[in-house]
Scaffold this motif. Structure first.
Motif, PDB file in Angstrom:
ATOM      1  N   ARG A 148      21.945  67.083  14.455  1.00  0.00           N
ATOM      2  CA  ARG A 148      21.037  66.043  13.957  1.00  0.00           C
ATOM      3  C   ARG A 148      21.580  64.646  14.263  1.00  0.00           C
ATOM      4  O   ARG A 148      20.817  63.722  14.580  1.00  0.00           O
ATOM      5  N   TYR A 149      22.901  64.494  14.161  1.00  0.00           N
ATOM      6  CA  TYR A 149      23.514  63.210  14.494  1.00  0.00           C
ATOM      7  C   TYR A 149      23.281  62.884  15.976  1.00  0.00           C
ATOM      8  O   TYR A 149      22.926  61.758  16.331  1.00  0.00           O
ATOM      9  N   ALA A 150      23.482  63.883  16.831  1.00  0.00           N
ATOM     10  CA  ALA A 150      23.276  63.681  18.262  1.00  0.00           C
ATOM     11  C   ALA A 150      21.831  63.304  18.560  1.00  0.00           C
ATOM     12  O   ALA A 150      21.552  62.424  19.395  1.00  0.00           O
ATOM     13  N   LEU A 151      20.892  63.955  17.882  1.00  0.00           N
ATOM     14  CA  LEU A 151      19.477  63.652  18.100  1.00  0.00           C
ATOM     15  C   LEU A 151      19.160  62.219  17.702  1.00  0.00           C
ATOM     16  O   LEU A 151      18.434  61.508  18.430  1.00  0.00           O
ATOM     17  N   ASP A 152      19.708  61.760  16.582  1.00  0.00           N
ATOM     18  CA  ASP A 152      19.481  60.369  16.165  1.00  0.00           C
ATOM     19  C   ASP A 152      20.040  59.395  17.203  1.00  0.00           C
ATOM     20  O   ASP A 152      19.414  58.373  17.504  1.00  0.00           O
ATOM     21  N   TYR A 153      21.223  59.711  17.720  1.00  0.00           N
ATOM     22  CA  TYR A 153      21.817  58.840  18.734  1.00  0.00           C
ATOM     23  C   TYR A 153      20.944  58.799  19.982  1.00  0.00           C
ATOM     24  O   TYR A 153      20.694  57.723  20.543  1.00  0.00           O
ATOM     25  N   MET A 154      20.490  59.943  20.429  1.00  0.00           N
ATOM     26  CA  MET A 154      19.678  60.005  21.643  1.00  0.00           C
ATOM     27  C   MET A 154      18.379  59.226  21.484  1.00  0.00           C
ATOM     28  O   MET A 154      17.933  58.520  22.400  1.00  0.00           O
ATOM     29  N   ARG A 155      17.786  59.312  20.317  1.00  0.00           N
ATOM     30  CA  ARG A 155      16.590  58.517  20.063  1.00  0.00           C
ATOM     31  C   ARG A 155      16.889  57.029  20.150  1.00  0.00           C
ATOM     32  O   ARG A 155      16.111  56.254  20.724  1.00  0.00           O
ATOM     33  N   SER A 156      18.032  56.623  19.560  1.00  0.00           N
ATOM     34  CA  SER A 156      18.380  55.196  19.557  1.00  0.00           C
ATOM     35  C   SER A 156      18.625  54.659  20.963  1.00  0.00           C
ATOM     36  O   SER A 156      18.416  53.465  21.222  1.00  0.00           O
ATOM     37  N   GLN A 157      19.041  55.527  21.866  1.00  0.00           N
ATOM     38  CA  GLN A 157      19.343  55.121  23.241  1.00  0.00           C
ATOM     39  C   GLN A 157      18.205  55.478  24.211  1.00  0.00           C
ATOM     40  O   GLN A 157      18.359  55.319  25.413  1.00  0.00           O
ATOM     41  N   LYS A 158      17.116  55.983  23.635  1.00  0.00           N
ATOM     42  CA  LYS A 158      15.953  56.398  24.439  1.00  0.00           C
ATOM     43  C   LYS A 158      16.336  57.449  25.490  1.00  0.00           C
ATOM     44  O   LYS A 158      15.866  57.425  26.632  1.00  0.00           O
ATOM     45  N   ILE A 159      17.210  58.362  25.073  1.00  0.00           N
ATOM     46  CA  ILE A 159      17.577  59.501  25.930  1.00  0.00           C
ATOM     47  C   ILE A 159      16.685  60.675  25.557  1.00  0.00           C
ATOM     48  O   ILE A 159      16.533  61.000  24.378  1.00  0.00           O
ATOM     49  N   ASP A 160      16.093  61.289  26.519  1.00  0.00           N
ATOM     50  CA  ASP A 160      15.204  62.426  26.287  1.00  0.00           C
ATOM     51  C   ASP A 160      15.996  63.577  25.654  1.00  0.00           C
ATOM     52  O   ASP A 160      16.965  64.066  26.251  1.00  0.00           O
ATOM     53  N   PRO A 161      15.598  64.027  24.443  1.00  0.00           N
ATOM     54  CA  PRO A 161      16.308  65.152  23.808  1.00  0.00           C
ATOM     55  C   PRO A 161      16.335  66.418  24.653  1.00  0.00           C
ATOM     56  O   PRO A 161      17.182  67.289  24.450  1.00  0.00           O
ATOM     57  N   ALA A 162      15.418  66.511  25.610  1.00  0.00           N
ATOM     58  CA  ALA A 162      15.419  67.674  26.495  1.00  0.00           C
ATOM     59  C   ALA A 162      16.703  67.760  27.316  1.00  0.00           C
ATOM     60  O   ALA A 162      17.057  68.834  27.808  1.00  0.00           O
ATOM     61  N   ARG A 163      17.400  66.638  27.459  1.00  0.00           N
ATOM     62  CA  ARG A 163      18.685  66.649  28.180  1.00  0.00           C
ATOM     63  C   ARG A 163      19.677  67.567  27.460  1.00  0.00           C
ATOM     64  O   ARG A 163      20.443  68.283  28.096  1.00  0.00           O
ATOM     65  N   MET A 164      19.657  67.518  26.116  1.00  0.00           N
ATOM     66  CA  MET A 164      20.568  68.381  25.364  1.00  0.00           C
ATOM     67  C   MET A 164      20.162  69.838  25.521  1.00  0.00           C
ATOM     68  O   MET A 164      21.017  70.720  25.718  1.00  0.00           O
ATOM     69  N   SER A 165      18.874  70.116  25.448  1.00  0.00           N
ATOM     70  CA  SER A 165      18.412  71.492  25.624  1.00  0.00           C
ATOM     71  C   SER A 165      18.852  72.053  26.961  1.00  0.00           C
ATOM     72  O   SER A 165      19.286  73.207  27.062  1.00  0.00           O
ATOM     73  N   ALA A 166      18.755  71.226  27.998  1.00  0.00           N
ATOM     74  CA  ALA A 166      19.094  71.692  29.345  1.00  0.00           C
ATOM     75  C   ALA A 166      20.570  72.032  29.474  1.00  0.00           C
ATOM     76  O   ALA A 166      20.941  73.087  30.008  1.00  0.00           O
TER      77      ALA A 166
END
Length: 345
Positions: free
Chosen positions: A289-307
């Motif tokens: 959840r922390y990583a997801l919040d960070y990715m949102r703040s940096q406009k990084i597509d969460p799909a990058r983590m899934s991949a």
């Protein structure tokens, strides 16, 4: 279940040769009632009866708990009473337990519920508070000793070129800044060997990333996603909380006593706990959840983590070697977290 028994006889008071007519009844639950003169004289469990031996004139005596003697000529009834007493045990305590079995079951249920509450709620809460009070010297010692242990038995020096290390370091600095205290974060590069493509956090803020993970990633956003997850472990003090939960009594003494020398000495033995146990699944979900919040703040597509998670899972399965992913929630569960976050701002 036994049928009730009723037998007529003579009841003699303790230390008295005189007696009166009485009736002894044994019910299906093992309860004995002695009646005389139309009133209940005594009630007790059959286990409390004693058999002193044969009586005079063919009478069969039974010794009651208060010292009275009940005598009867009905030998068959006495034999059956003795048999039932033997079947149900010979101790008064056993009779009380049997009579109060429903209370015993309730007590066991309450103890089990209390233990569950302590393990699932009170212990994690206490661990969080204790970890917050733990001196930084302990976290630093644990981190250093853990990394030293890994360097001796698992890792070798990184083979990444300076350009790639620099690019990863640049992304890492943004993650450290997002956490609010960049000074406590350190990025460590290692060749993973049997550990393979992985990254993990130590209690002192060191985050280790393996060459294999950098090579597996298709872009630096994927690496940033994994590093943000590990930063979540540091920010939430998962390393120290896990150690406290595994060593709650000893560490509580250290914290309450304020003995920093003892705390530092104890920390030398704690890396083995970290290496053996891994982070709990609840901690992993919190870090996700922390990583997801960070990715949102940096406009990084969460799909990058899934991949990258999918590739790491497949890589770990194909090599058959040890994986630090073993304590994580399933890939499918984690994928749902990041898929669900893809469309949320």
């Amino acid at each position: 279940m036994f049928n009730p028994i009723s037998v007529a006889g003579i009841l003699r008071a303790p230390d008295s040769a005189r007696g009166g007519h009485a009736e002894m009844t044994l019910d299906e639950k093992g309860k004995v009632t002695v009646r005389s003169g139309g009133a209940d004289i005594s009630r007790f469990h059959v286990r409390s009866l004693r058999v002193p031996g044969a009586g005079a004139g063919g009478m069969r005596p039974l010794l009651l708990p208060d010292g009275s003697v009940f005598e009867t000529a009905d030998a068959a009834a006495v034999d059956e009473i003795i048999r039932r007493r033997t079947v149900q045990g010979t101790s008064l305590w056993g009779g009380l337990v049997d009579a109060k079995m429903h209370y015993a079951v309730a007590a066991v249920a309450l103890v089990a519920a209390g233990a569950w509450l302590a393990v699932t709620m009170l212990l994690p809460f206490a661990a969080r508070k204790a970890a917050e009070l733990m001196p930084d010297t302990v976290a630093r010692t644990v981190g250093e000793e853990t990394l030293r242990s890994l360097d001796q038995g698992v890792f070798t020096g990184s083979n990444l070129d300076a350009a790639r290390r620099g690019a990863v370091q640049k992304r890492f600095e943004k993650i450290a800044a997002y956490a609010g205290d960049a000074r406590k974060f350190t990025l460590v590069f290692r060749h993973g060997n049997t550990v393979g493509a992985n990254a993990f956090a130590l209690p002192d803020g060191s985050i280790v990333v393996t060459d294999e993970l950098v090579e597996l990633a298709e872009n630096y956003d994927e690496i940033a996603a994994v590093l943000a997850h590990e930063a979540g472990h540091v920010v939430n003090r998962h390393g120290m909380r896990m150690v406290v939960q595994d060593s709650i009594i000893t560490l509580a003494v250290v914290v309450l006593a304020g003995d920093l020398f003892s705390a530092s000495s104890l920390a030398v033995a704690l890396p083995a706990v970290l290496l053996k146990s891994g982070y709990s699944r609840d901690f992993e979900r919190e870090a996700d959840r922390y990583a997801l919040d960070y990715m949102r703040s940096q406009k990084i597509d969460p799909a990058r983590m899934s991949a990258i998670l999918k590739r790491m899972t497949e890589k770990a399965g194909s090599t058959g070697g040890p994986s630090l992913l073993s304590t994580h929630p399933s890939y499918e569960e984690r994928e749902e977290i990041f898929k669900g976050g893809a469309g949320t701002k």
